[in-house]
Design an enzyme around this catalytic site. Structure first.
Site: not given
Ligand code: CTP
Length: 422
Positions: A226, A295, A305, A363
């Site tokens: 990302n 995620d 590959k 969380k």
């Molecule tokens: N985070 C984490 N591990 C994951 C996903 C997120 O530790 N697998 C942590 C990120 O570092 C951040 C917080 O959770 O501090 C929120 O991350 P974000 O990407 O905004 O949210 P998500 O939990 O991924 O939820 P969504 O995708 O539904 O917005």
């Protein structure tokens, strides 16, 4: 715009030394060439700089150069008649917020150690009000001179006498040898000096930070990631170190230099990041999760590959959910018992407040920091929304480093409050 080496570009110019008067002392060594750039960097950061040079330093660089860069006449003699009381050593040291000796040669270190007073720079250091004017030392010498027991002994004693030793760099030396003893780069010295002046609100704490994106491999040459640049997390790591904490920074794939004094652990995937966090979290008292963790990861990473098969069909990819690192840590026994303070970040594209509040509850973190992802990814500035059990506080638009410092002070306040009520 170019950035000086080792000076991460995310650090916007901030005048971090505005109002500070620095006496920059140069002793004899080839690293004097770096002192010119250091002087310029100090001035750019808002400091006024008074240069004092030894005779030996003048063999390497001229007072003309240093005067031009500091916009002040250089002092190099204890008999300088420009001072009406003829006491340059007293006047110069009384005005200073700090004396920084860069470069500090092995010989000059020995002089300081013995309290010598037969040249202006040593005399001025000896005459400084020791409890009010800090003395910072940036050593510079050949690796054998550096490793010599005499030098190491002198350093230990200078430190015991109240001086701050800024360390040395390692690498190719002007003499042709390779090893420890190079003077730190001007940008590194600048970062150390700024950190030196910062309030130590996190002294004794160990802060663990995650930063940047993760990279989830599809095959050996492709993957999913990302747009997170890691700048906010790196700025928080720097601010926490400035505040006196021991800092471990677990960084996804980013092209930023680690802040000074921070232990960096590089990782690639979410699972690597989780492993690194698990390895360091038991020592931490604060966990700040700024990483944009993917995620999902491809369920089956191909070891070779993936080739086009001529059918025009894209390969079918299936995904597996990654572990939620923050949620795991926040639900650990130490976090629940109050021994580890957890801060989450939320990168949203809309409905920032509602999403941040929901994420905080999901969380189970005491503090969740919301920001608009698409507006901030890769930028040098940001705006933050601090969401806790009591409500919401806005940190308005500013550089990421400014916001990081505000956030760190805020976390320090919360930490003190949570311990008082525990
Ligand atoms: N985070 C984490 N591990 C994951 C996903 C997120 O530790 N697998 C942590 C990120 O570092 C951040 C917080 O959770 O501090 C929120 O991350 P974000 O990407 O905004 O949210 P998500 O939990 O991924 O939820 P969504 O995708 O539904 O917005």
């Amino acid at each position: 715009m170019g950035c000086p080496a080792a000076n991460p570009c995310y650090i916007a110019r901030m005048n971090d030394l505005a109002g500070k008067h620095i006496v920059l002392g140069l002793s004899g060594g080839i690293a004097c060439y770096k002192a010119a750039e250091l002087c310029r960097a100090l001035v750019k950061e808002g400091a006024t700089v008074q240069v004092v040079m030894t005779q030996a330093a003048e063999q390497f660089i001229t007072p003309v150069t240093m005067q031009a860069l500091s916009d002040r006449p250089v002092y190099d003699s204890q008999w300088d008649a420009r001072e009406s009381n003829n006491m340059a050593h007293i006047n110069l040291s009384r005005e200073a917020d700090a004396i920084l000796i860069a470069p500090c040669s092995a010989d000059f270190m020995a002089r300081l150690l013995h309290g010598r007073a037969d040249d202006l720079l040593s005399l001025m250091c000896l005459a400084r009000p020791i409890d009010r004017v800090p003395l910072l030392i940036a050593p510079a010498m050949n690796r054998e001179m550096w490793a010599h027991p005499a030098t190491q002994r002198n350093m230990a004693q200078l430190s015991a006498d109240g001086a701050t030793l800024l360390g040395v760099g390692s690498g190719a030396q002007a003499c042709g040898e390779t090893g420890d003893g190079r003077m730190l780069e001007p940008a590194e010295l600048l970062e150390d000096l700024i950190a030196f002046f910062a309030p130590k609100s996190l002294a004794g704490e160990h802060v663990l930070v995650t930063a940047g994106p993760t990279f989830e491999a599809i095959d050996p040459v492709r993957g999913i990631t990302n747009l997170s640049s890691g700048k906010m997390g790196f700025a928080i790591a720097r601010a926490a170190r400035e505040a006196g904490a021991q800092v471990t920074l677990v960084a996804g794939p980013v092209s930023l230099a680690a802040p000074r004094g921070v232990t960096r652990v590089d990782v690639r995937s979410a699972r690597d990041m989780r492993q690194a966090v698990q390895a360091h979290v038991d020592a931490a008292t604060v966990f700040v999760a700024t990483a944009a963790v993917a995620d999902w990861r491809p369920s089956n990473e191909s070891s070779q590959k993936i080739k086009k098969d001529g059918s025009g069909q894209a390969p079918a990819l299936s995904f597996t959910e990654n572990p939620d690192i923050l949620a795991e840590v926040a639900q650990s026994a130490r976090a629940q018992a109050g021994a580890l303070y957890c801060v989450g970040f939320a990168a949203e594209s809309e409905k920032l407040l509602a999403n941040a509040q929901a994420k905080r509850a999901r969380k189970r973190v005491p503090l969740l920091v919301g920001n608009i992802g698409p507006a901030t990814f890769g930028q040098d500035d940001n705006a933050l929304l601090l969401v806790d059990a009591e409500g919401v506080q806005e940190l308005p638009h500013a550089s990421k480093l400014t916001l990081a410092r505000q956030l760190v002070q805020d976390i320090a306040r919360r930490l003190r409050a949570s311990r008082k009520t525990a």
